[in-house]
Write an enzyme that holds these catalytic residues in place. Structure first.
Site, PDB file in Angstrom:
ATOM      1  N   SER A   1       0.836  -1.203   0.000  1.00 52.20           N
ATOM      2  CA  SER A   1       0.000   0.000   0.000  1.00 52.20           C
ATOM      3  C   SER A   1       0.872   1.255   0.000  1.00 52.20           C
ATOM      4  O   SER A   1       1.738   1.411  -0.853  1.00 52.20           O
ATOM      5  CB  SER A   1      -0.953  -0.045   1.200  1.00 52.20           C
ATOM      6  OG  SER A   1      -1.984   0.892   1.081  1.00 52.20           O
TER       7      SER A   1
ATOM      8  N   ASP B   1      -9.011  -6.100  -4.639  1.00 48.06           N
ATOM      9  CA  ASP B   1      -8.695  -4.915  -3.838  1.00 48.06           C
ATOM     10  C   ASP B   1      -9.811  -3.875  -3.930  1.00 48.06           C
ATOM     11  O   ASP B   1     -10.238  -3.503  -5.023  1.00 48.06           O
ATOM     12  CB  ASP B   1      -7.383  -4.310  -4.347  1.00 48.06           C
ATOM     13  CG  ASP B   1      -6.720  -3.389  -3.349  1.00 48.06           C
ATOM     14  OD1 ASP B   1      -7.438  -2.650  -2.658  1.00 48.06           O
ATOM     15  OD2 ASP B   1      -5.481  -3.411  -3.281  1.00 48.06           O
TER      16      ASP B   1
ATOM     17  N   HIS C   1      -6.991  -6.153  -0.479  1.00 50.02           N
ATOM     18  CA  HIS C   1      -5.903  -5.184  -0.392  1.00 50.02           C
ATOM     19  C   HIS C   1      -4.771  -5.697   0.479  1.00 50.02           C
ATOM     20  O   HIS C   1      -3.601  -5.447   0.196  1.00 50.02           O
ATOM     21  CB  HIS C   1      -6.441  -3.860   0.154  1.00 50.02           C
ATOM     22  CG  HIS C   1      -5.422  -2.769   0.204  1.00 50.02           C
ATOM     23  ND1 HIS C   1      -4.759  -2.306  -0.920  1.00 50.02           N
ATOM     24  CD2 HIS C   1      -4.920  -2.048   1.250  1.00 50.02           C
ATOM     25  CE1 HIS C   1      -3.916  -1.353  -0.582  1.00 50.02           C
ATOM     26  NE2 HIS C   1      -3.977  -1.182   0.721  1.00 50.02           N
TER      27      HIS C   1
END
Length: 289
Positions: A118, A245, A272
């Site tokens: 991320s 995601d 995610h």
């Protein structure tokens, strides 16, 4: 008193979360077998994303070690067990200082494989601009922000900073000029299953609920990088697409891949947070880098 000794109250607070982590590790599947090409142990450095900490890698960390690899998972400034208030972290170099300091401390001939999740992708890119292939043998962006120079243009912000405003709570602090500005954001508990962990085990959502912290949003938005002569493109990059995601949707990940093409793209059927929803598959990808 030893400066690293946690107060008793902190240990009591962390006990339930630690118990969950121990139970999950004990119930973990057999070790992932390293492919022949990865027979020699390498050093993987795991970098978390917004709100998370070194703790989020516990499954992948364990699987890599059981495959004979060396692993380091870091807490960035204000994350994990760091006592720093995220509202006081106003620059990206300060936020990313633990990673930069760690790489600077490595022996002269040691290289590592950086793995970022991320917003941890920003940390990887910053490190690549600082050290290049001298210290980094490869960089793996796992459902991560991958922008060569950070947030320079409006397009960069549009693809690198997800629009999930309904799922976060903003924090405010004082700017250097004493004005009030947005300094942090935190994920709202009721959205964890819906947005972050839509394919993750329930026990990992419970763990994350206990350990997630606000992230220094202002510092992240200020992430801009200049290579200063470092061979940025000399570091091989792998992008791991997270196909289920709900934070970085497919078109966003594809836009980053198109804007700064990596050397390889791999797709996993994960949410995610692939370190929870697809740890074995992700570890196999890492061992083949």
């Amino acid at each position: 008193m030893d400066k690293w000794r946690l107060p008793l109250t902190c240990l009591c607070f962390l006990a339930p979360a630690l118990a969950l982590m121990v139970a999950a590790v004990e119930a973990a599947p057999p070790a992932v077998k390293a492919p022949a090409a990865a027979a020699a142990a390498r050093h993987y450095v795991l970098v978390h994303g917004s709100g998370h900490g070194a703790w989020c890698w516990y499954k992948v960390h364990n699987l890599l070690r059981r495959a004979g690899q060396k692993v380091t998972a870091l807490d960035l400034t204000s994350a994990g067990i760091s006592p720093i208030d995220p509202n006081s972290v106003l620059t990206f170099p300060y936020y990313n200082k633990p990673l930069i300091d760690f790489l600077a401390s490595l022996p002269p001939n040691e290289k590592v494989v950086l793995v970022g999740h991320s917003a941890g992708g920003l940390s990887l890119t910053h490190a690549i601009h600082m050290f290049g292939p001298k210290k980094i043998s490869a960089a793996v962006y796992a459902g991560a922000v991958m922008l060569r120079s950070g947030f320079i243009t409006r397009e960069d912000l549009a693809i690198g900073f997800p629009n999930i405003s309904e799922a976060v709570r903003l924090g405010f602090g004082q700017a250097p000029d004493r004005s009030i500005m947005m300094t942090s954001f935190a994920f709202l508990p009721k959205y964890l299953r819906k947005v972050l962990y839509n394919r993750s085990p329930e026990e990992d959502i419970v763990l994350a609920s206990a350990l997630l912290k606000p992230a220094p949003g202002h510092a992240m938005l200020a992430a801009r990088f200049n290579s200063s002569g470092v061979d940025v493109d000399g570091v091989p990059r792998v992008y791991v697409k997270t196909m289920m995601d709900r934070v970085f949707k497919q078109e966003v990940q594809d836009a980053m891949i198109k804007k700064w093409p990596p050397h390889k793209v791999v797709a996993l059927n994960s949410d995610h947070c692939l370190f929870f929803s697809a740890p074995e598959q992700f570890t196999e990808v890492l061992l083949k880098v």
